[in-house]
Scaffold this motif. Structure first.
Motif, PDB file in Angstrom:
ATOM      1  N   TYR A 145       0.813  -1.226   0.000  1.00 13.95           N
ATOM      2  CA  TYR A 145       0.000   0.000   0.000  1.00 13.95           C
ATOM      3  C   TYR A 145       0.846   1.276   0.000  1.00 13.95           C
ATOM      4  CZ  TYR A 145      -4.276  -2.659   0.317  1.00 13.95           C
ATOM      5  OH  TYR A 145      -5.327  -3.509   0.028  1.00 13.95           O
ATOM      6  N   GLY A 146       2.125   1.118  -0.341  1.00 14.36           N
ATOM      7  CA  GLY A 146       2.979   2.289  -0.536  1.00 14.36           C
ATOM      8  C   GLY A 146       3.422   3.003   0.727  1.00 14.36           C
ATOM      9  N   CYS A 147       3.370   2.286   1.865  1.00 16.22           N
ATOM     10  CA  CYS A 147       3.838   2.927   3.109  1.00 16.22           C
ATOM     11  C   CYS A 147       4.725   1.964   3.895  1.00 16.22           C
ATOM     12  CB  CYS A 147       2.661   3.405   3.952  1.00 16.22           C
ATOM     13  SG  CYS A 147       1.417   2.136   4.288  1.00 16.22           S
ATOM     14  N   PRO A 148       5.839   1.494   3.281  1.00 14.43           N
ATOM     15  CA  PRO A 148       6.705   0.543   3.986  1.00 14.43           C
ATOM     16  C   PRO A 148       7.227   1.079   5.312  1.00 14.43           C
ATOM     17  CG  PRO A 148       7.836   1.455   2.050  1.00 14.43           C
ATOM     18  CD  PRO A 148       6.399   1.869   1.957  1.00 14.43           C
ATOM     19  N   GLU A 149       7.349   2.426   5.396  1.00 15.99           N
ATOM     20  CA  GLU A 149       7.872   3.043   6.624  1.00 15.99           C
ATOM     21  C   GLU A 149       6.965   2.776   7.840  1.00 15.99           C
ATOM     22  OE1 GLU A 149       5.222   6.073   4.606  1.00 15.99           O
ATOM     23  OE2 GLU A 149       6.754   4.661   3.944  1.00 15.99           O
ATOM     24  N   LEU A 150       5.678   2.514   7.579  1.00 17.88           N
ATOM     25  CA  LEU A 150       4.733   2.282   8.678  1.00 17.88           C
ATOM     26  C   LEU A 150       5.062   0.998   9.440  1.00 17.88           C
ATOM     27  CD1 LEU A 150       2.082   3.406   9.983  1.00 17.88           C
ATOM     28  CD2 LEU A 150       0.838   1.856   8.471  1.00 17.88           C
ATOM     29  N   CYS A 151       5.657   0.040   8.747  1.00 11.54           N
ATOM     30  CA  CYS A 151       5.964  -1.253   9.374  1.00 11.54           C
ATOM     31  C   CYS A 151       6.889  -1.099  10.576  1.00 11.54           C
ATOM     32  CB  CYS A 151       6.585  -2.197   8.343  1.00 11.54           C
ATOM     33  SG  CYS A 151       6.910  -3.837   9.010  1.00 11.54           S
ATOM     34  N   ARG A 152       7.736  -0.080  10.554  1.00  2.34           N
ATOM     35  CA  ARG A 152       8.678   0.117  11.672  1.00  2.34           C
ATOM     36  C   ARG A 152       7.966   0.330  13.006  1.00  2.34           C
ATOM     37  NH1 ARG A 152      11.645   2.959   7.655  1.00  2.34           N
ATOM     38  NH2 ARG A 152      10.970   5.003   8.414  1.00  2.34           N
ATOM     39  N   CYS A 153       6.767   0.887  12.950  1.00  2.00           N
ATOM     40  CA  CYS A 153       5.979   1.070  14.189  1.00  2.00           C
ATOM     41  C   CYS A 153       5.782  -0.284  14.867  1.00  2.00           C
ATOM     42  CB  CYS A 153       4.591   1.644  13.885  1.00  2.00           C
ATOM     43  SG  CYS A 153       4.595   3.273  13.123  1.00  2.00           S
ATOM     44  N   PHE A 154       5.471  -1.294  14.051  1.00  2.00           N
ATOM     45  CA  PHE A 154       5.188  -2.617  14.599  1.00  2.00           C
ATOM     46  C   PHE A 154       6.476  -3.327  15.029  1.00  2.00           C
ATOM     47  CE2 PHE A 154       1.689  -1.679  11.555  1.00  2.00           C
ATOM     48  CZ  PHE A 154       0.688  -1.497  12.504  1.00  2.00           C
ATOM     49  N   CYS A 155       7.571  -3.081  14.292  1.00  2.85           N
ATOM     50  CA  CYS A 155       8.885  -3.625  14.701  1.00  2.85           C
ATOM     51  C   CYS A 155       9.260  -3.043  16.069  1.00  2.85           C
ATOM     52  CB  CYS A 155       9.983  -3.248  13.704  1.00  2.85           C
ATOM     53  SG  CYS A 155       9.719  -3.823  12.020  1.00  2.85           S
ATOM     54  N   ASP A 156       9.132  -1.726  16.184  1.00  9.28           N
ATOM     55  CA  ASP A 156       9.501  -1.054  17.437  1.00  9.28           C
ATOM     56  C   ASP A 156       8.657  -1.576  18.596  1.00  9.28           C
ATOM     57  OD1 ASP A 156      11.283   0.404  15.978  1.00  9.28           O
ATOM     58  OD2 ASP A 156      10.190   2.309  16.071  1.00  9.28           O
ATOM     59  N   SER A 157       7.395  -1.896  18.308  1.00 13.80           N
ATOM     60  CA  SER A 157       6.508  -2.335  19.385  1.00 13.80           C
ATOM     61  C   SER A 157       6.997  -3.643  20.008  1.00 13.80           C
ATOM     62  CB  SER A 157       5.061  -2.432  18.889  1.00 13.80           C
ATOM     63  OG  SER A 157       4.676  -3.743  18.659  1.00 13.80           O
ATOM     64  N   ASP A 158       7.613  -4.524  19.210  1.00 10.05           N
ATOM     65  CA  ASP A 158       8.191  -5.763  19.764  1.00 10.05           C
ATOM     66  C   ASP A 158       9.306  -5.421  20.747  1.00 10.05           C
ATOM     67  OD1 ASP A 158       6.604  -7.359  18.171  1.00 10.05           O
ATOM     68  OD2 ASP A 158       8.135  -7.689  16.645  1.00 10.05           O
ATOM     69  N   ASP A 159      10.181  -4.514  20.320  1.00  4.38           N
ATOM     70  CA  ASP A 159      11.316  -4.147  21.174  1.00  4.38           C
ATOM     71  C   ASP A 159      10.853  -3.510  22.485  1.00  4.38           C
ATOM     72  OD1 ASP A 159      13.155  -5.158  19.349  1.00  4.38           O
ATOM     73  OD2 ASP A 159      13.338  -3.264  18.275  1.00  4.38           O
ATOM     74  N   ILE A 160       9.821  -2.672  22.398  1.00  2.39           N
ATOM     75  CA  ILE A 160       9.294  -2.014  23.608  1.00  2.39           C
ATOM     76  C   ILE A 160       8.639  -3.057  24.524  1.00  2.39           C
ATOM     77  CG2 ILE A 160       7.575  -0.361  24.479  1.00  2.39           C
ATOM     78  CD1 ILE A 160       8.021   1.149  21.713  1.00  2.39           C
ATOM     79  N   SER A 161       7.898  -3.979  23.920  1.00  6.37           N
ATOM     80  CA  SER A 161       7.171  -4.988  24.704  1.00  6.37           C
ATOM     81  C   SER A 161       8.092  -5.970  25.419  1.00  6.37           C
ATOM     82  CB  SER A 161       6.228  -5.797  23.809  1.00  6.37           C
ATOM     83  OG  SER A 161       5.260  -4.975  23.220  1.00  6.37           O
ATOM     84  N   TYR A 162       9.183  -6.364  24.746  1.00  4.61           N
ATOM     85  CA  TYR A 162       9.950  -7.511  25.249  1.00  4.61           C
ATOM     86  C   TYR A 162      11.333  -7.215  25.820  1.00  4.61           C
ATOM     87  CZ  TYR A 162       6.240  -9.693  22.570  1.00  4.61           C
ATOM     88  OH  TYR A 162       5.012 -10.034  22.078  1.00  4.61           O
TER      89      TYR A 162
END
Length: 201
Positions: A154-171
């Motif tokens: 959908y043309g927003c690959p940069e948005l995926c980093r939000c979800f990557c970061d969320s793993d690091d914050i969670s764990y």
């Protein structure tokens, strides 16, 4: 049938009510229409993949796109990142509290093995490569991920980093005897995500 609100849609509505009250109605409608269109376009995805699409990926894309009508792209990205981060911090708190139970931390890598196989497996669009599972270690390379693929599509690959970061914050830092490691993610432009959760003997 009214759609179930996700944390992303709830936070989005809160943002527009607070910051853009005059346009709130119009922005909420735009968000709902975009989300409906995204859900329709992905209606044939497997039940396992729908879980991720409906809960996070598609509401995230709809919120990000809609916010760009009233704020610069970078600010829209940071705003959605804030929603994801807030949830991750809450889940970190809850998990860390749970791990005060003596010895419970030892079970964590095993739980990660099970959840990777059930929720983050090929049926949901992930391609995990198990490197080590057992003996207090969960080490998996994720070669393909629907969060990354859908955001890119959908043309927003940069948005995926939000979800990557969320793993690091969670764990990260859940327990003194648990180590969370990751040096690469698909969402940050690498060719895989190298996940590892292990206990310190």
């Amino acid at each position: 049938m009214k759609r179930k609100e996700t944390y992303l849609s709830r936070d989005f509505r809160e943002t527009v009510a607070l910051r853009f009250p005059a346009q709130a109605k119009e922005l909420n409608t735009a968000f709902d229409m975009r989300l409906s269109a995204l859900l329709a376009e992905n209606a044939d995805a497997s039940k396992e993949k729908q879980y991720h699409l409906k809960r996070q990926i598609l509401p995230g894309i709809a919120a990000y796109e809609t916010l760009q009508r009233v704020m610069p792209k970078e600010e829209a990205l940071q705003t959605v990142h804030g929603y994801v981060e807030r949830l991750a911090r809450t889940s970190h708190k809850q998990l860390a509290a749970l791990l005060h139970i003596p010895g419970l931390y030892r079970l964590v890598p095993g739980v990660f093995v099970k959840s990777t196989r059930s929720v983050f497996g090929p049926a949901a669009g992930f391609v995990p490569k198990e490197l080590q599972t057992g003996n207090g270690i969960w080490r998996v390379d994720m070669m393909k991920c629907p969060y990354h693929d859908t955001c890119a599509e959908y043309g927003c690959p940069e948005l995926c980093r939000c979800f990557c970061d969320s793993d690091d914050i969670s764990y990260t830092g859940l327990h003194p005897k648990l180590i969370w490691e990751r040096s690469m993610t698909l969402g940050r432009g690498n060719d895989r995500c190298d996940f590892c959760m292990k206990t310190i003997k």
